[in-house]
Design an enzyme around this catalytic site. Structure first.
Site, short mmCIF file in Angstrom:
data_model
loop_
_atom_site.label_atom_id
_atom_site.label_comp_id
_atom_site.label_asym_id
_atom_site.label_seq_id
_atom_site.Cartn_x
_atom_site.Cartn_y
_atom_site.Cartn_z
N LYS A 184 19.74 -30.04 -108.92
CA LYS A 184 20.44 -28.96 -108.22
C LYS A 184 20.74 -27.78 -109.15
O LYS A 184 20.64 -27.86 -110.38
CB LYS A 184 21.72 -29.50 -107.59
CG LYS A 184 21.44 -30.26 -106.29
CD LYS A 184 22.67 -30.46 -105.47
CE LYS A 184 22.31 -30.92 -104.05
NZ LYS A 184 23.51 -31.17 -103.24
N ARG A 216 21.49 -39.75 -103.98
CA ARG A 216 20.37 -39.12 -103.28
C ARG A 216 19.50 -38.41 -104.32
O ARG A 216 19.96 -37.46 -104.96
CB ARG A 216 20.90 -38.14 -102.23
CG ARG A 216 19.83 -37.45 -101.40
CD ARG A 216 20.47 -36.52 -100.37
NE ARG A 216 19.48 -35.86 -99.54
CZ ARG A 216 18.90 -34.71 -99.86
NH1 ARG A 216 19.25 -34.09 -100.99
NH2 ARG A 216 18.01 -34.16 -99.05
#
Length: 286
Positions: free
Chosen positions: A221, A255
């Site tokens: 991210k 995840r």
């Protein structure tokens, strides 16, 4: 006990959720699993590497071309049905914020609805209750789907995360979602700047202390990229470091894009914590 689909997971059992993007413009793989066969191969590989959950998404999180509910369903519903047929024991999650898409994928065999936009469609929790599916309750800071944060501010970001996610989880249970199938997610990058996401990680034990299983979506991210000043394809080390910290603080579901590497990190942390025996223990004993 966390119960999702046919699977049950103990309180100290780390769980890997593999990302399978059914989008032509995903930020990480640029559409590598948009077509069915590469996507099915991705599922097969992820399961072989130790993923218990596959998370199927039909709309990328960031801004881009409009994707209608009909198009999102076209990308996901048939694929969910095929994954259910080929992999009967895998937990199938679908990343969607739309109730109508949630209903369609549950009909096709999905076990879990991953609501990454924090209840923007209140009907999604009602769908999970109707089908007996699990639900991920995420903090997105009130952001609308597919928008980026701009000068967002919190008096206390973790206090806001706790109030929102626990509130969403309690509402879901009140609607009829099985308590043992509800997770909370701090929503790294969603409605947050990099410092907010770092603080959410540093104080993750406060989420764990609520008693709800915590899911973290950290993989490659922007907060990792900005912290280390690395482009998307060079964020694995930072992601794994954040994964190790999150595991030590008690998060349960991860995840990820890189399943095998994440699995090793989680197993190592679990062994250090005393929740997992070493796979081999010969040193100094022979």
């Amino acid at each position: 006990m966390l119960r999702l689909g046919r699977r049950e997971f103990g309180p100290h059992e780390p769980v890997v959720m593999a990302i399978v993007n059914r989008t032509p413009d995903s930020f990480y793989d640029r559409g590598a699993t948009f077509r069915d066969e590469p996507a099915l191969a991705r599922v097969e590989q992820a399961v072989a590497e130790g993923a218990a959950i596959v998370d199927i998404g039909g709309v990328k999180a960031g801004p881009g071309e409009e994707v209608t509910a009909e198009e999102e369903a076209r990308r996901t519903v048939g694929f969910v049905a095929e994954v259910r047929r080929r992999f009967p024991d895998v937990v199938i999650s679908v990343d969607t914020w739309r109730a109508e898409v949630g209903a369609a994928v549950c009909e096709a065999g999905a076990d879990l609805l991953n609501d990454a936009w924090g209840g923007v469609d209140p009907g999604l929790a009602e769908v999970a209750a109707r089908y007996g599916a699990g639900l991920v309750c995420t903090h997105a800071g009130g952001a609308q789907p597919r928008t980026r944060p701009h000068r967002v501010a919190y008096d206390d970001v973790v206090a806001d995360i706790l109030a929102v996610t626990v509130g969403l989880a309690e509402r879901a249970v009140a609607l009829g979602v099985p308590r043992e199938s509800v997770l909370i997610d701090p929503g790294h990058d969603f409605g947050k700047n990099t410092r907010h996401s770092l603080e959410a990680t540093r104080r993750l034990d406060e989420m764990v202390a609520t008693g709800w299983p915590v899911l973290v979506s950290l993989s490659n991210k922007d907060f990792v990229g900005e912290t280390l000043d690395r482009p998307v394809k060079e964020r694995l080390i930072g992601t794994l470091a954040t994964t190790a910290v999150s595991a030590w603080l008690g998060a349960q579901v991860y995840r990820v894009h890189e399943v095998a590497e994440t699995r090793q990190v989680l197993e190592m942390v679990a062994s250090i914590a005393g929740h997992r025996a070493p796979a081999v223990a010969r040193r100094g004993l022979a």
